[in-house]
Design a protein around this motif. Structure first.
Motif, PDB file in Angstrom:
ATOM      1  N   UNK A 242       3.248  -1.580  -8.571  1.00  0.00           N
ATOM      2  CA  UNK A 242       3.597  -1.041  -7.262  1.00  0.00           C
ATOM      3  C   UNK A 242       4.747  -0.056  -7.313  1.00  0.00           C
ATOM      4  N   UNK A 243       5.641  -0.207  -8.302  1.00  0.00           N
ATOM      5  CA  UNK A 243       6.772   0.713  -8.435  1.00  0.00           C
ATOM      6  C   UNK A 243       6.328   2.089  -8.902  1.00  0.00           C
ATOM      7  N   UNK A 244       5.079   2.199  -9.346  1.00  0.00           N
ATOM      8  CA  UNK A 244       4.545   3.492  -9.748  1.00  0.00           C
ATOM      9  C   UNK A 244       3.580   4.035  -8.702  1.00  0.00           C
ATOM     10  N   UNK A 245       2.573   3.219  -8.315  1.00  0.00           N
ATOM     11  CA  UNK A 245       1.551   3.763  -7.433  1.00  0.00           C
ATOM     12  C   UNK A 245       1.922   3.726  -5.955  1.00  0.00           C
ATOM     13  N   UNK A 246       2.982   2.964  -5.617  1.00  0.00           N
ATOM     14  CA  UNK A 246       3.489   2.957  -4.232  1.00  0.00           C
ATOM     15  C   UNK A 246       5.011   2.926  -4.281  1.00  0.00           C
ATOM     16  N   UNK A 247       5.571   3.881  -4.998  1.00  0.00           N
ATOM     17  CA  UNK A 247       6.988   3.865  -5.356  1.00  0.00           C
ATOM     18  C   UNK A 247       7.909   3.643  -4.155  1.00  0.00           C
ATOM     19  N   UNK A 248       7.821   4.490  -3.151  1.00  0.00           N
ATOM     20  CA  UNK A 248       8.748   4.413  -2.017  1.00  0.00           C
ATOM     21  C   UNK A 248       8.504   3.173  -1.159  1.00  0.00           C
ATOM     22  N   UNK A 249       7.217   2.861  -0.942  1.00  0.00           N
ATOM     23  CA  UNK A 249       6.903   1.743  -0.055  1.00  0.00           C
ATOM     24  C   UNK A 249       7.406   0.419  -0.619  1.00  0.00           C
ATOM     25  N   UNK A 250       7.119   0.161  -1.894  1.00  0.00           N
ATOM     26  CA  UNK A 250       7.518  -1.114  -2.491  1.00  0.00           C
ATOM     27  C   UNK A 250       9.033  -1.179  -2.668  1.00  0.00           C
ATOM     28  N   UNK A 251       9.636  -0.067  -3.047  1.00  0.00           N
ATOM     29  CA  UNK A 251      11.091  -0.032  -3.208  1.00  0.00           C
ATOM     30  C   UNK A 251      11.782  -0.319  -1.868  1.00  0.00           C
ATOM     31  N   UNK A 252      11.271   0.272  -0.800  1.00  0.00           N
ATOM     32  CA  UNK A 252      11.847   0.026   0.531  1.00  0.00           C
ATOM     33  C   UNK A 252      11.713  -1.439   0.916  1.00  0.00           C
ATOM     34  N   UNK A 253      10.557  -2.031   0.650  1.00  0.00           N
ATOM     35  CA  UNK A 253      10.366  -3.460   0.940  1.00  0.00           C
ATOM     36  C   UNK A 253      11.358  -4.309   0.146  1.00  0.00           C
TER      37      UNK A 253
END
Length: 476
Positions: A452-463
């Motif tokens: 998730x840190x690669x394919x949804x970098x901003x979304x997962x990091x924000x969560x």
């Protein structure tokens, strides 16, 4: 091109960039799929909306496409060769294949190109090279998975927005999916960072099929820089391969594949030795801000730069500007005295490399769903993190597909063999991060792992950050 209209069959990860690129080249494009619009995830619907806004015709929910009236056709690799649609194709219809797609990319990206493939380190090597070439005065067009998980889509998106215009050189990360589309693109220099078991589920579990996909770069490149570790794995060898190696391990036969560039870690400093024009050169480079696990990638970047004529002075200048790649042991702050890191690793080798510098610490690992756009080996992931963690909190939500699969989280936790590891499963990453703060003690370190840190970098990091902040409030 000798065609004016094209039917793209399959609105998935391969079909979308093909449709957009051909539409950009003024081809009349229709894209069709057996799924209806509502059957695609919210994120995929947004991508389809972009295609429609650009003038591409969408025909969704079509089980049996009609090819009549089209000059060309592209069939997604997921369509079986015995599918009925093949019966409609005759010699009057051009089949868009890897060679045609690559030639269109070459026509548009008409500058020198460096392509980087391999199992691990592609993004870091691409970013290092970008900083180095910019320090040497080049105007660089760069594309990597940091822009978009699917690099093939990112490249087309950049082309449509004109990101490549005016560049002297293109530096491109080429994952296996991108090579599947543009594996015949002309590269002035190709790079293979390493070849290790990764994404094998996408190749029927076959390491050989995986390697063969990566090996597209051998024929595409005028010159090739490769890790000595790749030597025996490649089905055929290029005698002119320029090998590099960092801190040789027992698996690599350096006598058989002698490296011209040898990196090592000596006296708390990175050391590079290389041979050029029968002369031996060596440098010690102080890289305090660079994690040890990136040194293999650094050796690849230095080898590539020198082979392209960049001076060591400019290399060092460029590396001084390199602060690391987001989602690669990225420090995200201190929360109630607990340090937290964000990393995209999930396979055996990548996890061990990522955790090497903190392996002696007390670790709380937040592991997002390892299955994202593809099914992966949960048992392997569970076993390796069990060697490091005190607590593992696994999540079931997949950001990129907007789905929940708790079975994957439970399977991963069930594979942890260390009986001392505390294991928990929750739905989302913000829940996991908040729960981590409940159990964290001074001296612990919280690390996110998973794709998730690669394919949804901003979304997962924000969560993750939101969960850590909420946990600080609740468990001060």
């Amino acid at each position: 091109m000798n065609f004016k209209s094209c039917l793209v069959v399959g609105a998935g990860n391969a079909g979308r960039p093909v449709a957009r690129l051909l539409n950009y080249k003024d081809v009349d494009v229709t894209i069709t799929d057996s799924k209806t619009y509502d059957e695609f995830t919210t994120r995929r619907q947004g991508m389809l909306d972009i295609l429609k806004d650009e003038g591409i015709t969408l025909e969704l929910g079509v089980k049996t496409p009609d090819v009549s009236g089209f000059d060309a056709i592209y069939l997604a690799p997921t369509i079986p060769k015995d599918a009925p649609i093949y019966e409609q194709i005759d010699e009057s219809i051009t089949i868009i294949d890897q060679a045609i797609y690559s030639s269109i990319i070459d026509e548009i990206l008409d500058m020198d190109k460096i392509g980087i493939t391999g199992s691990f380190g592609k993004t870091s090597t691409t970013d290092m090279l970008t900083h180095i070439f910019e320090a040497a005065g080049y105007n660089v067009y760069q594309c990597s998975s940091m822009k978009w998980n699917l690099v093939s889509e990112a490249i087309v998106d950049d082309i449509i927005r004109g990101e490549h215009i005016g560049a002297d050189i293109a530096i491109l990360e080429l994952p296996h999916g991108t090579l599947g589309l543009m594996g015949k693109v002309h590269l002035n220099l190709g790079v293979i960072t390493n070849l290790r078991p990764e994404h094998l589920c996408e190749f029927g579990g076959s390491m050989q099929r995986y390697i063969d996909r990566k090996a597209c770069i051998l024929d595409a490149s005028d010159r090739l820089v490769a890790n000595s570790q790749c030597g025996d794995l490649l089905t055929y060898k290029r005698e002119d391969t320029i090998y590099f190696n960092f801190d040789n391990d027992e698996e690599v036969n350096l006598d058989k594949y002698p490296p011209i560039y040898k990196g090592s870690y000596q006296n708390d400093s990175y050391h590079i030795e290389y041979f050029c024009d029968d002369n031996s050169n060596s440098y010690d480079i102080n890289l305090e801000s660079m994690a040890y696990y990136t040194y293999e990638n650094l050796t690849a970047a230095i080898a590539t730069s020198i082979e392209c004529g960049v001076s060591m002075e400019d290399i060092i200048k460029g590396l001084d500007n390199f602060t690391g790649v987001g989602g690669r042991m990225e420090y995200v702050g201190t929360y109630n005295g607990i340090d937290a890191y964000y990393d995209a690793s999930y396979g055996d080798q990548s996890v061990r490399q990522a955790l090497k510098k903190i392996e002696n610490e007390n670790l709380i690992i937040l592991y997002d769903n390892v299955d994202s756009t593809t099914t992966r080996d949960k048992a392997e992931s569970g076993r390796v993190i069990g060697d490091y963690a005190n607590i593992v909190i696994a999540t079931g939500y997949v950001e990129i597909t907007d789905t929940l699969n708790m079975d994957a989280a439970l399977e991963l936790l069930g594979a942890i063999e260390n009986p001392d590891v505390i294991k928990m499963a929750v739905c989302t990453m913000d829940d996991a991060a908040m729960l981590a703060m409940k159990y964290a003690k001074k001296g612990d370190i919280i690390v996110h792992l998973g794709p998730g840190a690669s394919n949804s970098y901003e979304q997962v990091k924000t969560r993750m950050i939101n969960g850590l902040k909420e946990g600080c409030k609740r468990y001060e």
